[in-house]
Scaffold this active site. Structure first.
Site, PDB file in Angstrom:
ATOM      1  N   ASP A 159       8.200  -2.307  10.678  1.00  0.00           N
ATOM      2  CA  ASP A 159       7.859  -3.581  11.306  1.00  0.00           C
ATOM      3  C   ASP A 159       8.596  -3.959  12.598  1.00  0.00           C
ATOM      4  OD1 ASP A 159       6.671  -3.372   8.855  1.00  0.00           O
ATOM      5  OD2 ASP A 159       7.408  -5.261   8.075  1.00  0.00           O
ATOM      6  N   SER A 210       0.795  -1.225   0.000  1.00  0.00           N
ATOM      7  CA  SER A 210       0.000   0.000   0.000  1.00  0.00           C
ATOM      8  C   SER A 210       0.834   1.285   0.000  1.00  0.00           C
ATOM      9  CB  SER A 210      -0.932  -0.037   1.207  1.00  0.00           C
ATOM     10  OG  SER A 210      -1.521   1.207   1.422  1.00  0.00           O
ATOM     11  N   TRP A 211       1.660   1.480   1.048  1.00  0.00           N
ATOM     12  CA  TRP A 211       2.355   2.784   1.071  1.00  0.00           C
ATOM     13  C   TRP A 211       3.502   2.825   0.083  1.00  0.00           C
ATOM     14  CZ3 TRP A 211       5.588   4.960   5.723  1.00  0.00           C
ATOM     15  CH2 TRP A 211       6.442   4.006   6.267  1.00  0.00           C
ATOM     16  N   GLU A 248      17.000  -0.834  -0.270  1.00  0.00           N
ATOM     17  CA  GLU A 248      15.826  -0.724   0.605  1.00  0.00           C
ATOM     18  C   GLU A 248      16.190   0.115   1.832  1.00  0.00           C
ATOM     19  OE1 GLU A 248      14.522  -4.545   1.924  1.00  0.00           O
ATOM     20  OE2 GLU A 248      12.621  -3.792   2.745  1.00  0.00           O
ATOM     21  N   TYR A 252       6.854 -15.463  -1.193  1.00  0.00           N
ATOM     22  CA  TYR A 252       6.685 -14.537  -0.067  1.00  0.00           C
ATOM     23  C   TYR A 252       5.802 -15.189   0.984  1.00  0.00           C
ATOM     24  CZ  TYR A 252       5.606 -10.454   2.742  1.00  0.00           C
ATOM     25  OH  TYR A 252       5.471  -9.589   3.800  1.00  0.00           O
ATOM     26  N   GLN A 285      -1.561   0.224   6.023  1.00  0.00           N
ATOM     27  CA  GLN A 285      -0.264   0.898   6.207  1.00  0.00           C
ATOM     28  C   GLN A 285      -0.484   2.416   6.219  1.00  0.00           C
ATOM     29  OE1 GLN A 285       2.196  -0.766   3.037  1.00  0.00           O
ATOM     30  NE2 GLN A 285       3.455  -1.822   4.543  1.00  0.00           N
ATOM     31  N   TYR A 316      17.133  -3.807   9.634  1.00  0.00           N
ATOM     32  CA  TYR A 316      15.823  -3.382   9.157  1.00  0.00           C
ATOM     33  C   TYR A 316      15.389  -2.051   9.772  1.00  0.00           C
ATOM     34  CZ  TYR A 316      11.343  -5.176   7.214  1.00  0.00           C
ATOM     35  OH  TYR A 316      10.202  -5.399   6.511  1.00  0.00           O
ATOM     36  N   TRP A 317      14.318  -2.010  10.537  1.00  0.00           N
ATOM     37  CA  TRP A 317      13.849  -0.722  11.070  1.00  0.00           C
ATOM     38  C   TRP A 317      14.444  -0.391  12.432  1.00  0.00           C
ATOM     39  CZ3 TRP A 317      11.294   2.816   8.230  1.00  0.00           C
ATOM     40  CH2 TRP A 317      10.672   2.382   7.049  1.00  0.00           C
ATOM     41  N   ARG A 353      17.030  -8.794   8.699  1.00  0.00           N
ATOM     42  CA  ARG A 353      15.574  -8.962   8.739  1.00  0.00           C
ATOM     43  C   ARG A 353      15.130  -9.222  10.183  1.00  0.00           C
ATOM     44  NH1 ARG A 353      11.947  -7.791   4.985  1.00  0.00           N
ATOM     45  NH2 ARG A 353      10.702  -9.489   5.794  1.00  0.00           N
TER      46      ARG A 353
HETATM   47  C1  2M8 Z   1       8.346  -4.315   4.759  1.00  0.00           C
HETATM   48  O1  2M8 Z   1       7.253  -5.064   5.276  1.00  0.00           O
HETATM   49  C2  2M8 Z   1       6.861  -6.364   4.817  1.00  0.00           C
HETATM   50  C3  2M8 Z   1       5.574  -6.722   5.536  1.00  0.00           C
HETATM   51  O2  2M8 Z   1       4.571  -5.812   5.194  1.00  0.00           O
HETATM   52  C4  2M8 Z   1       7.892  -7.444   5.067  1.00  0.00           C
HETATM   53  O3  2M8 Z   1       8.896  -7.196   5.741  1.00  0.00           O
HETATM   54  O4  2M8 Z   1       7.694  -8.553   4.580  1.00  0.00           O
HETATM   55  C5  2M8 Z   1       8.251  -2.919   5.414  1.00  0.00           C
HETATM   56  O5  2M8 Z   1       9.420  -2.189   5.200  1.00  0.00           O
HETATM   57  C6  2M8 Z   1       7.047  -2.184   4.859  1.00  0.00           C
HETATM   58  O6  2M8 Z   1       7.004  -0.880   5.355  1.00  0.00           O
HETATM   59  C7  2M8 Z   1       7.075  -2.160   3.325  1.00  0.00           C
HETATM   60  O7  2M8 Z   1       5.885  -1.585   2.871  1.00  0.00           O
HETATM   61  C8  2M8 Z   1       7.232  -3.561   2.747  1.00  0.00           C
HETATM   62  C9  2M8 Z   1       7.452  -3.563   1.234  1.00  0.00           C
HETATM   63  O8  2M8 Z   1       8.490  -2.681   0.886  1.00  0.00           O
HETATM   64  O9  2M8 Z   1       8.344  -4.232   3.354  1.00  0.00           O
END
Ligand code: 2M8
Length: 503
Positions: free
Chosen positions: A227, A83-84, A465, A132, A160, A421-422, A261
């Site tokens: 996440d 979505s975002w 990313e 996935y 999102q 990651y985040w 991750r």
């Molecule tokens: C990441 O999230 C997905 C789950 O929604 C994942 O890790 O599998 C996040 O960075 C999320 O913000 C982003 O929208 C998505 C796709 O880039 O990846």
């Protein structure tokens, strides 16, 4: 709202030491130019001088991930429509092809739920089943909700952050430079998307804020878009996790090291929360709200909603919507800003999420804390306080940083991990949100420094990313769509190739 414009107008990598070909600090490349020049850290990149080549590379990434009417978030790691991501992608596409940009959003909104929810993932029915996890099968039961759109394609029942109205307005702004025909197409597009945007925002202001606090509640870390941010550590820790069974980690095949991750322990919790959501009367919002153990007022999502409401107000005028709509939306904005003000932590100089179950603020230092800057219309005192934090060693002036760009988590926070990651890496989309907000706040000089530095990072390291804030190493997926998209927006106003998507 004046839309900020710029200047007024590979390979996967491994962790250092893993012996599998990661790029080290001194092993930097220029992404632009042909053949790729092997510039080193000591050489300066002028991303503006390199703009045409950088723009071409960014357009190439979006072409690579283009699926016709929508764009994969990344070539392998993310084979569906997020979505975002799609909203940011539309912002970038607006500079290549405004109609294709409009289609990106319309494809997403074609699968909007009856409640107004825009799903966090629309699953690509043609993606290989083992690409996935959790994929469409895992989410298929969401389709039996009376509120779900017809399936296939299946959608998840999370959402999102609502960047979409900001993107729709960006398409309009870009079309105005592209000629009369584009302007009339863009106006028609705004007319078509407006009801969907309004009902999306209404969903967030009602189902996700039954308290009328102005703050959006999330019920899963995936709903935040950030996440595994340490923002969610305490509430995830407090869960009594049941049996989730064995499950695959396809994601780990596509990154240089599992450390980039979320951990298995985090995934157990993510999947447990998904199970609980599915059990809540087929994803019924009110039931989730009553029974769910993870309910957080997310300040970043809430602030993005305020900014998106500002864009929606402008769209409502452009499409000649009734005055009542504008009154409604302006009430939402005021409520959102009040809600964020109540989350301010003076000591940290940041805004904090609130855990509804634990009934306490979540005291961690992350970029989400700059939420009021994104919401905009700040008092000078509040803006100065935020900028002090932004420019402090907690964020952009930390001495170890490769580039003065805000790490997703402050290196001074105990939850900080530079490669995970985040939990610490820098994210180009976050840089874009902050840049855009700084321009809107009138902080033009600071915004311009951020834009140039963020572009330099991409020119040197590629469209990753996310990036290790200390070494600058590309992490996660390469050729990430939203990264290429924000680069295109940053470069708009510079000399860009009229590449289009087709070339
Ligand atoms: C990441 O999230 C997905 C789950 O929604 C994942 O890790 O599998 C996040 O960075 C999320 O913000 C982003 O929208 C998505 C796709 O880039 O990846």
């Amino acid at each position: 709202m004046k839309y900020p414009g710029s200047s007024g107008g590979g390979p996967k990598t491994d962790d250092p030491g893993s012996g599998k070909g990661g790029r080290s600090h001194g092993d930097e490349r220029s992404l632009v130019g042909s053949p790729r020049a092997n510039k080193t850290t000591s050489q300066r990149h002028d991303p503006i001088e390199e703009a045409p080549a950088l723009g071409r590379e960014a357009a190439r990434v979006l072409r690579l991930n283009d699926m016709g009417g929508w764009t994969k978030a990344a070539p392998e790691l993310y084979p569906h429509q997020w979505s975002w991501d799609s909203a940011f992608i539309a912002i970038g596409l607006a500079h290549l092809d405004t109609r294709r940009a409009a289609r990106e959003l319309e494809t997403l909104f074609a699968h909007q739920w009856r409640t107004g929810k825009v799903s966090h993932i629309v699953f690509n029915p043609d993606a290989p089943p083992e690409s996935y996890f959790p994929g469409p099968d895992h989410w298929s039961c969401a389709a039996s909700s009376p509120d779900a759109p017809p399936a296939p394609p299946y959608t998840s029942c999370l959402s999102q952050p609502p960047v979409h109205a900001i993107a729709a307005l960006r398409i309009w702004e870009a079309a105005r430079f592209a000629g009369e025909e584009e302007v009339s197409c863009a106006r028609a597009f705004l007319g078509r998307i407006y009801p969907g945007l309004l009902s999306w925002h209404r969903y967030l202001m009602t189902y996700r804020d039954p308290e009328g606090s102005g703050l959006v509640t999330i019920y899963h870390p995936w709903g935040s878009g950030t996440d595994n941010s340490p923002r969610w550590d305490a509430p995830l820790e407090a869960l009594a996790v049941g049996e989730v069974g064995p499950y695959p980690r396809y994601d780990l095949r596509h990154v240089g090291s599992p450390s980039q991750r979320p951990t298995n322990a985090e995934y157990d919790r993510y999947l447990w929360l998904v199970d609980l959501i599915k059990r809540a009367h087929r994803c019924d919002e009110a039931t989730i709200y009553e029974s769910h153990p993870f309910l957080i007022k997310d300040v970043l999502t809430s602030a993005i909603l305020v900014a998106a409401n500002e864009a929606l107000t402008e769209i409502s005028s452009l499409v000649g919507a009734p005055e009542d709509d504008r009154v409604l939306i302006s009430g939402w904005m005021a409520r959102g800003r009040r809600g964020l003000e109540g989350c301010w932590d003076r000591e940290l100089g940041l805004c904090l999420d609130y855990d509804l179950r634990a009934e306490e603020p979540i005291r961690v230092r992350t970029v989400a804390g700059f939420a009021p800057l994104i919401a905009g219309s700040l008092s000078r005192t509040r803006l100065d306080a935020l900028l002090r934090t932004f420019d402090s060693p907690d964020f952009c002036e930390h001495r170890g940083l490769r580039w003065p760009l805000p790490p997703s988590t402050s290196p001074e926070d105990p939850g900080f991990r530079p490669r995970s990651y985040w939990r610490g890496p820098t994210w180009p989309v976050v840089n874009w949100l902050l840049w855009w907000s700084l321009v809107r706040a009138g902080e033009v000089g600071r915004a311009e420094r951020l834009r140039r530095t963020a572009l330099e990072q991409l020119a040197v390291r590629g469209f990753g990313e996310y990036f290790d804030p200390f070494t600058g190493q590309l992490l996660g997926s390469d050729a990430q769509s939203w990264t290429a998209a924000v680069a295109l927006d940053w470069l708009a106003g510079e000399t860009l190739p009229k590449a289009g998507l087709a070339s």
